[in-house]
Every structure is written in C-alpha cells, then in structure tokens.
Design a protein around this motif. Structure first.
Motif, PDB file in Angstrom:
ATOM      1  N   VAL A  72     -60.287 110.422  -3.995  1.00  0.00           N
ATOM      2  CA  VAL A  72     -60.219 109.982  -2.603  1.00  0.00           C
ATOM      3  C   VAL A  72     -60.202 111.196  -1.687  1.00  0.00           C
ATOM      4  O   VAL A  72     -59.724 112.273  -2.057  1.00  0.00           O
ATOM      5  CB  VAL A  72     -58.963 109.121  -2.332  1.00  0.00           C
ATOM      6  CG1 VAL A  72     -59.012 107.818  -3.115  1.00  0.00           C
ATOM      7  CG2 VAL A  72     -57.692 109.887  -2.650  1.00  0.00           C
ATOM      8  N   VAL A  73     -60.743 110.999  -0.490  1.00  0.00           N
ATOM      9  CA  VAL A  73     -60.637 111.989   0.576  1.00  0.00           C
ATOM     10  C   VAL A  73     -59.868 111.332   1.714  1.00  0.00           C
ATOM     11  O   VAL A  73     -60.272 110.277   2.219  1.00  0.00           O
ATOM     12  CB  VAL A  73     -62.016 112.473   1.056  1.00  0.00           C
ATOM     13  CG1 VAL A  73     -61.845 113.441   2.227  1.00  0.00           C
ATOM     14  CG2 VAL A  73     -62.771 113.146  -0.085  1.00  0.00           C
ATOM     15  N   LEU A  74     -58.743 111.942   2.119  1.00  0.00           N
ATOM     16  CA  LEU A  74     -57.854 111.349   3.102  1.00  0.00           C
ATOM     17  C   LEU A  74     -57.760 112.224   4.345  1.00  0.00           C
ATOM     18  O   LEU A  74     -57.658 113.449   4.247  1.00  0.00           O
ATOM     19  CB  LEU A  74     -56.442 111.180   2.522  1.00  0.00           C
ATOM     20  CG  LEU A  74     -56.314 110.385   1.216  1.00  0.00           C
ATOM     21  CD1 LEU A  74     -54.876 110.446   0.713  1.00  0.00           C
ATOM     22  CD2 LEU A  74     -56.748 108.934   1.433  1.00  0.00           C
ATOM     23  N   GLU A  75     -57.810 111.581   5.511  1.00  0.00           N
ATOM     24  CA  GLU A  75     -57.525 112.262   6.773  1.00  0.00           C
ATOM     25  C   GLU A  75     -56.090 111.911   7.177  1.00  0.00           C
ATOM     26  O   GLU A  75     -55.746 110.733   7.313  1.00  0.00           O
ATOM     27  CB  GLU A  75     -58.488 111.820   7.873  1.00  0.00           C
ATOM     28  CG  GLU A  75     -59.899 112.363   7.699  1.00  0.00           C
ATOM     29  CD  GLU A  75     -60.811 111.956   8.859  1.00  0.00           C
ATOM     30  OE1 GLU A  75     -60.354 111.125   9.697  1.00  0.00           O
ATOM     31  OE2 GLU A  75     -61.939 112.443   8.922  1.00  0.00           O
ATOM     32  N   ALA A  81     -67.507 103.773 -13.143  1.00  0.00           N
ATOM     33  CA  ALA A  81     -67.689 102.342 -13.411  1.00  0.00           C
ATOM     34  C   ALA A  81     -66.747 101.829 -14.485  1.00  0.00           C
ATOM     35  O   ALA A  81     -66.362 100.658 -14.482  1.00  0.00           O
ATOM     36  CB  ALA A  81     -69.141 102.059 -13.799  1.00  0.00           C
ATOM     37  N   VAL A  82     -66.375 102.703 -15.436  1.00  0.00           N
ATOM     38  CA  VAL A  82     -65.523 102.262 -16.551  1.00  0.00           C
ATOM     39  C   VAL A  82     -64.081 102.735 -16.383  1.00  0.00           C
ATOM     40  O   VAL A  82     -63.128 101.975 -16.568  1.00  0.00           O
ATOM     41  CB  VAL A  82     -66.090 102.773 -17.896  1.00  0.00           C
ATOM     42  CG1 VAL A  82     -65.148 102.400 -19.049  1.00  0.00           C
ATOM     43  CG2 VAL A  82     -67.486 102.209 -18.126  1.00  0.00           C
ATOM     44  N   ASP A  83     -63.909 103.998 -16.027  1.00  0.00           N
ATOM     45  CA  ASP A  83     -62.579 104.601 -16.065  1.00  0.00           C
ATOM     46  C   ASP A  83     -61.749 104.390 -14.794  1.00  0.00           C
ATOM     47  O   ASP A  83     -60.541 104.648 -14.789  1.00  0.00           O
ATOM     48  CB  ASP A  83     -62.685 106.108 -16.317  1.00  0.00           C
ATOM     49  CG  ASP A  83     -63.223 106.396 -17.724  1.00  0.00           C
ATOM     50  OD1 ASP A  83     -63.189 105.482 -18.561  1.00  0.00           O
ATOM     51  OD2 ASP A  83     -63.658 107.542 -17.960  1.00  0.00           O
ATOM     52  N   SER A  84     -62.364 103.962 -13.685  1.00  0.00           N
ATOM     53  CA  SER A  84     -61.589 103.767 -12.459  1.00  0.00           C
ATOM     54  C   SER A  84     -60.739 102.500 -12.555  1.00  0.00           C
ATOM     55  O   SER A  84     -61.171 101.489 -13.133  1.00  0.00           O
ATOM     56  CB  SER A  84     -62.520 103.675 -11.247  1.00  0.00           C
ATOM     57  OG  SER A  84     -63.085 104.936 -10.971  1.00  0.00           O
ATOM     58  N   SER A  85     -59.534 102.572 -11.995  1.00  0.00           N
ATOM     59  CA  SER A  85     -58.600 101.442 -12.029  1.00  0.00           C
ATOM     60  C   SER A  85     -57.652 101.534 -10.840  1.00  0.00           C
ATOM     61  O   SER A  85     -57.619 102.545 -10.123  1.00  0.00           O
ATOM     62  CB  SER A  85     -57.795 101.444 -13.334  1.00  0.00           C
ATOM     63  OG  SER A  85     -56.965 102.607 -13.389  1.00  0.00           O
ATOM     64  N   ASP A  86     -56.879 100.475 -10.648  1.00  0.00           N
ATOM     65  CA  ASP A  86     -55.883 100.495  -9.568  1.00  0.00           C
ATOM     66  C   ASP A  86     -54.912 101.649  -9.751  1.00  0.00           C
ATOM     67  O   ASP A  86     -54.603 102.383  -8.804  1.00  0.00           O
ATOM     68  CB  ASP A  86     -55.103  99.170  -9.534  1.00  0.00           C
ATOM     69  CG  ASP A  86     -55.959  98.005  -9.067  1.00  0.00           C
ATOM     70  OD1 ASP A  86     -56.912  98.255  -8.312  1.00  0.00           O
ATOM     71  OD2 ASP A  86     -55.661  96.857  -9.439  1.00  0.00           O
ATOM     72  N   ALA A  87     -54.404 101.822 -10.976  1.00  0.00           N
ATOM     73  CA  ALA A  87     -53.433 102.876 -11.236  1.00  0.00           C
ATOM     74  C   ALA A  87     -54.025 104.257 -10.975  1.00  0.00           C
ATOM     75  O   ALA A  87     -53.339 105.153 -10.457  1.00  0.00           O
ATOM     76  CB  ALA A  87     -52.931 102.781 -12.674  1.00  0.00           C
ATOM     77  N   ALA A  88     -55.304 104.453 -11.319  1.00  0.00           N
ATOM     78  CA  ALA A  88     -55.943 105.753 -11.126  1.00  0.00           C
ATOM     79  C   ALA A  88     -56.063 106.089  -9.643  1.00  0.00           C
ATOM     80  O   ALA A  88     -55.822 107.231  -9.231  1.00  0.00           O
ATOM     81  CB  ALA A  88     -57.319 105.766 -11.796  1.00  0.00           C
ATOM     82  N   PHE A  89     -56.433 105.091  -8.825  1.00  0.00           N
ATOM     83  CA  PHE A  89     -56.566 105.355  -7.383  1.00  0.00           C
ATOM     84  C   PHE A  89     -55.203 105.514  -6.714  1.00  0.00           C
ATOM     85  O   PHE A  89     -55.075 106.256  -5.737  1.00  0.00           O
ATOM     86  CB  PHE A  89     -57.403 104.267  -6.713  1.00  0.00           C
ATOM     87  CG  PHE A  89     -58.877 104.555  -6.754  1.00  0.00           C
ATOM     88  CD1 PHE A  89     -59.449 105.414  -5.837  1.00  0.00           C
ATOM     89  CD2 PHE A  89     -59.685 104.010  -7.737  1.00  0.00           C
ATOM     90  CE1 PHE A  89     -60.809 105.713  -5.880  1.00  0.00           C
ATOM     91  CE2 PHE A  89     -61.042 104.298  -7.797  1.00  0.00           C
ATOM     92  CZ  PHE A  89     -61.607 105.158  -6.863  1.00  0.00           C
ATOM     93  N   GLN A  90     -54.188 104.829  -7.215  1.00  0.00           N
ATOM     94  CA  GLN A  90     -52.841 105.074  -6.699  1.00  0.00           C
ATOM     95  C   GLN A  90     -52.424 106.510  -6.968  1.00  0.00           C
ATOM     96  O   GLN A  90     -51.885 107.197  -6.093  1.00  0.00           O
ATOM     97  CB  GLN A  90     -51.838 104.116  -7.357  1.00  0.00           C
ATOM     98  CG  GLN A  90     -51.921 102.678  -6.891  1.00  0.00           C
ATOM     99  CD  GLN A  90     -50.879 101.810  -7.572  1.00  0.00           C
ATOM    100  OE1 GLN A  90     -49.754 102.251  -7.812  1.00  0.00           O
ATOM    101  NE2 GLN A  90     -51.247 100.581  -7.896  1.00  0.00           N
ATOM    102  N   ALA A  91     -52.678 106.977  -8.188  1.00  0.00           N
ATOM    103  CA  ALA A  91     -52.318 108.348  -8.546  1.00  0.00           C
ATOM    104  C   ALA A  91     -53.101 109.352  -7.713  1.00  0.00           C
ATOM    105  O   ALA A  91     -52.560 110.370  -7.259  1.00  0.00           O
ATOM    106  CB  ALA A  91     -52.559 108.578 -10.036  1.00  0.00           C
ATOM    107  N   ALA A  92     -54.391 109.089  -7.482  1.00  0.00           N
ATOM    108  CA  ALA A  92     -55.217 109.995  -6.674  1.00  0.00           C
ATOM    109  C   ALA A  92     -54.679 110.089  -5.249  1.00  0.00           C
ATOM    110  O   ALA A  92     -54.628 111.171  -4.652  1.00  0.00           O
ATOM    111  CB  ALA A  92     -56.666 109.513  -6.681  1.00  0.00           C
ATOM    112  N   ALA A  93     -54.262 108.934  -4.683  1.00  0.00           N
ATOM    113  CA  ALA A  93     -53.721 108.938  -3.322  1.00  0.00           C
ATOM    114  C   ALA A  93     -52.425 109.747  -3.257  1.00  0.00           C
ATOM    115  O   ALA A  93     -52.210 110.527  -2.309  1.00  0.00           O
ATOM    116  CB  ALA A  93     -53.484 107.505  -2.855  1.00  0.00           C
TER     117      ALA A  93
END
Length: 492
Positions: free
Chosen positions: A305-308, A368-380
């Motif tokens: 993710v890229v966050l402002e 397409a395969v490895d992305s998940s809710d938990a992964a994006f939470q961790a990225a944020a």
C-alpha cells in the motif's frame, strides 16, 4: 448542663440590636407582632418562640443552631428543635402532596450494607403502619419482603413488630429498593416523588487496584454497595487505561471509601492518581509505502500500500479515504487497510492514542494468490509505523473548563492557585443570588487538576468548590512532554 451568664456591658447593645432584627424578620409574617414592635411593646418570650416554630414549619425562616459535636454543646438543643419545632410527619407528607389517608407509605432515606445482616433500608414512615414481614413495592416497581424491622440507636438495633407515622426504622433485605424511593404495602401515590439533597459533582478521583488479582470481580460488587449507601461516589472502568476509577468529594471522602471497602466489604485495594488521557497527533504530511511479503511452504502473504498521511484541525478526529485508480488494490481489501491503520492508532510513536489526522490510500499492488485481508492489514501497519515518525508527532494533553465558586475575599488567592497550575483565567463574576461570592472561570490542564480541591478548600476556609468538564486538547512540548513520554515508555 449549662449555666446562664450575664452579658458583658460591651455586648449588650449588639445583643439588643440582633434581637430586634430577628423580631423584625418574624414580624414580616405576623401583623400583630409588627404592631407591638411599632408601639415599642416587648413581645412575650413564649410568643416569640411560638412565632419561630410556626414560621419554621411554614418555611418562612431558617434557624441557625450553634454547637460542637466534639464537646456535645448544642446537641440537645438541636434534638429538641427537631422534636418540638420542626414540621411533623403529617405536615411533611402534605407538603409533598401525599394525602393523609391511603395505603401505608414510607420514604427510603438511606441504605446501609452490614457484614452479616445484608442490606438495611432506613425509612421514615409517612403514612399508615407497616408490619414486620410485609411485602412492599418501591417506586421502581420492584417488590421485596421485609426480613426484619429494627429500630436503630447508634450501632444497637432492637427488633420491633411494626412502625407507624413519623417513626424511623431499618428494614432488612429490601435489595431491589434504592435510596430515595417510596415504598408501600399497597398502591403508591401517583405523581409523588421525594428526593434528598442534590448529589454534587465529584471533585477528586483515584485509580483503585485490588491487592490480590483474584479480587477484581469482588471490587465491582463491593463498590456497588458503596454507591448504594452514598450516591455522591462515582465509579467507572476506563478500558483504555485498564483501570478502575473511584470519584468522590475530596481526599477524606475517598479515604473513607477505601477503608469501607476493606473493613466492611473485605476487599483490600491500593490507590494512586488516575491516568491522564494524553493523545498524540502530527504536525506535517508524508507519503509512505508499506509492503508486507512473506513466503511460506504453501500460500505466501503479500500486501502493498501507498498511504498519504496528513494532519487535521484540532478536534476533527480521524478520517480514512481511498483514491486508488486502475484496481491496483482490489476494493475488497480497502476495509483491511483501514483496519490496519486503526490498529496503529491505539498507540503512536510516543505511546498514546492518535487523533486529528487523515490517511488516504492512493496506490499499491496485490498478488492474485498470496494477497489476503491479514496481509493488507500488516502492510498498513508497516506503512504507518514508518510514516508517522516522519510527520513530527507531538503530544496533546486534555485541558478542562473549570468553574470555581468561592467567597469574594478568597478570589485573589484562587487566581494565584490557577496560575500555579498552568491555568488560564478566562474571567470572574459575582455568583447570581449569592451576595459576597464569586465564580472564577479558567482553563486548567487535567494533569494539574490533581488535588486542586484540597488547595481550594484551604484557601477558602473549606467553602470553595468547582465543577469541571473537558474543553479541548492542547499541544504539550518541552521538558513536561519528555517526562510524560519517558513515564509511558517506562510503564510499557
């Protein structure tokens, strides 16, 4: 025993003047007494006492009785006034709109919890007779059976079979009935509600912790009994600080509460000053990338993710938005990114909850395969932990709006007290309908409120009081901020 002594010669004019002023006040409600005063006729002594009693019962005058509980002076005179001069139970009931006939009725004046006898409801009988063992219904609609009826004299209790109008009795085991309710063996009168003195707002708080961890549940039960006995206490559980907070009317009031918890309810607690609700925010904006990538034996984890991150005006809280184009981050992962950001808000770089800034998701990528809710939470969370320190985080402290009420001669001292607590005087004015009193309005940081009531009462001969409410959050910097942050890190 007491003796009647002659006044000193220098006091006779003052005594004569004071007595004449009293008679003038009584004559406001008695035309014949007024005529006697105009004709300079000394009214009979018994006539003056009768007028005092009659006008007291009518609520036209308020007597001031002097005495000392320490030495027993004046106590008997007070009891005589209550017995012979104060309004009787019939007049009391009539003043509250209670008809003289109807089902038996009593007012719950006080509740007490005894170590072995359970709850005692101290009632004053207003109408009719209630017998031991009767079932009564309270104003809240709850019914209970009287387990025992007792006449209390200090710590001594004598069982009685019934109680009639004007009597004060302790009724056992009326657990559902609260202080201030009416109780009756029949139908309660419609539209009648009695209450005691208004409960003042608390002025001092302590955080209480059970000495033994296993007593945490017992603390809440014991405090509930304490509040039932004395509604001027308040109790709250601060989830953010993970502490139980007991509020009261001053240092001695809270000390008595802690002693009661231990001595009467068997719960030992320790007390300390409550936590201050510090917050942190940021001063400038930044754009940061948060990337979480982990490969395991099966599916991996991938979020990017890229966050402002940008500051908001004070009091605007937190806002999350997304401006993703081209589907670089699928829509179903937007809530996951927001959740990861909000998780970070619970404790920023300085260790306190974060407020007054916005985060916008502007870019990123997914697998397409490895992305998940938990992964994006961790990225944020990774993006926030790397980006916020770049935004000049700053500590915020809560500031309270305080209205202090004191006699006018103490106003100058109060101004000095407020200034010494980093306070800002907003102004002061005369207290409406209270000649000789002022109301001082000020803004004071919550961290400096502490024992304000102790110092305030010391400066005003015990008569000063205040009410406070949250007003705003203000930046705190320099040595004080460093001390707060260091203390938080040490606790963590």
């Amino acid at each position: 025993p007491s003796n009647v002594v002659e006044l000193e010669d220098g006091e006779r004019p003052r005594s004569k003047e004071a007595r004449y002023r009293m008679l003038e006040r009584l004559a406001d409600h008695d035309d014949s007494l007024l005529e006697q005063l105009l004709e300079e006729i000394e009214p009979p002594r018994d006539r003056v006492f009768d007028d005092l009693a009659r006008e007291l019962r009518a609520g036209q005058v308020v007597p001031v009785l002097l005495g000392s509980a320490l030495h027993g002076n004046g106590v008997l005179r007070l009891l005589k006034a209550l017995r012979h001069e104060a309004p009787g139970v019939t007049a009391t009931a009539a003043r509250h709109g209670i008809e003289p006939t109807g089902d038996p009725l009593a007012f719950v004046m006080k509740s007490m919890h005894t170590p072995h006898g359970g709850k005692l409801s101290v009632v004053r009988m207003l109408r009719g007779t209630i017998a031991d063992g009767a079932t009564v219904t309270g104003s809240g609609g709850q019914s209970a059976r009287i387990a025992a009826m007792q006449r209390l004299t200090g710590a001594a209790a004598v069982k009685v079979a019934e109680a009639g109008p004007g009597e004060t009795m302790a009724l056992a085991k009326l657990d559902p009935v609260a202080t201030g309710e009416l109780v009756s063996t029949g139908k309660l009168p419609a539209g009648v509600a009695l209450s005691g003195s208004p409960t003042p707002a608390p002025v001092l708080a302590v955080a209480v912790t059970p000495t033994e961890r296993k007593d945490e549940v017992k603390v809440s039960a014991a405090v509930a009994k304490l509040l039932d006995e004395d509604p001027s206490y308040r109790f709250a559980h601060d989830e953010e600080a993970s502490e139980m907070r007991l509020e009261g009317q001053g240092e001695m009031h809270l000390r008595v509460a802690i002693e009661r918890l231990s001595g009467r309810f068997g719960v030992d607690v320790t007390s300390r000053p409550p936590s201050i609700g510090y917050r942190e925010t940021i001063r400038k904006a930044a754009t940061v990338r948060g990337r979480h990538k982990k490969q395991t034996g099966g599916h991996g984890q991938f979020g990017d993710v890229v966050l402002e991150i940008a500051p908001l005006a004070r009091g605007e809280g937190f806002r999350f938005a997304e401006k993703v184009t081209g589907g670089v981050v699928p829509r179903q992962f937007f809530p996951s990114v927001e959740k990861g950001v909000r998780d970070f808000l619970k404790a920023g770089p300085l260790g306190f909850p974060m407020v007054d800034f916005a985060v916008t998701l502007v870019d990123g990528s997914y697998h397409a395969v490895d992305s998940s809710d938990a992964a994006f939470q961790a990225a944020a969370r990774i993006g926030m932990s790397e980006g916020v320190p770049q935004c000049q985080p700053v500590l915020l402290e809560p500031v309270l709006h305080v209205e202090i009420t004191v006699p006018s001669e103490a106003t100058a001292k109060i101004n000095a007290i407020v200034s010494a607590r980093r306070g800002q005087i907003l102004g002061f004015d005369a207290r409406p309908d209270w000649p000789g009193w002022d109301v001082v309005v000020a803004l004071i940081p919550e961290a400096d409120m502490g024992d304000l009531i102790v110092e305030l009462r010391s400066a005003s001969a015990g008569t000063g009081s205040f009410v406070a409410r949250f007003d705003h959050l203000a930046e705190l910097s320099g040595r004080l901020a460093d001390q707060v942050v260091a203390s938080r890190q040490a606790a963590a």
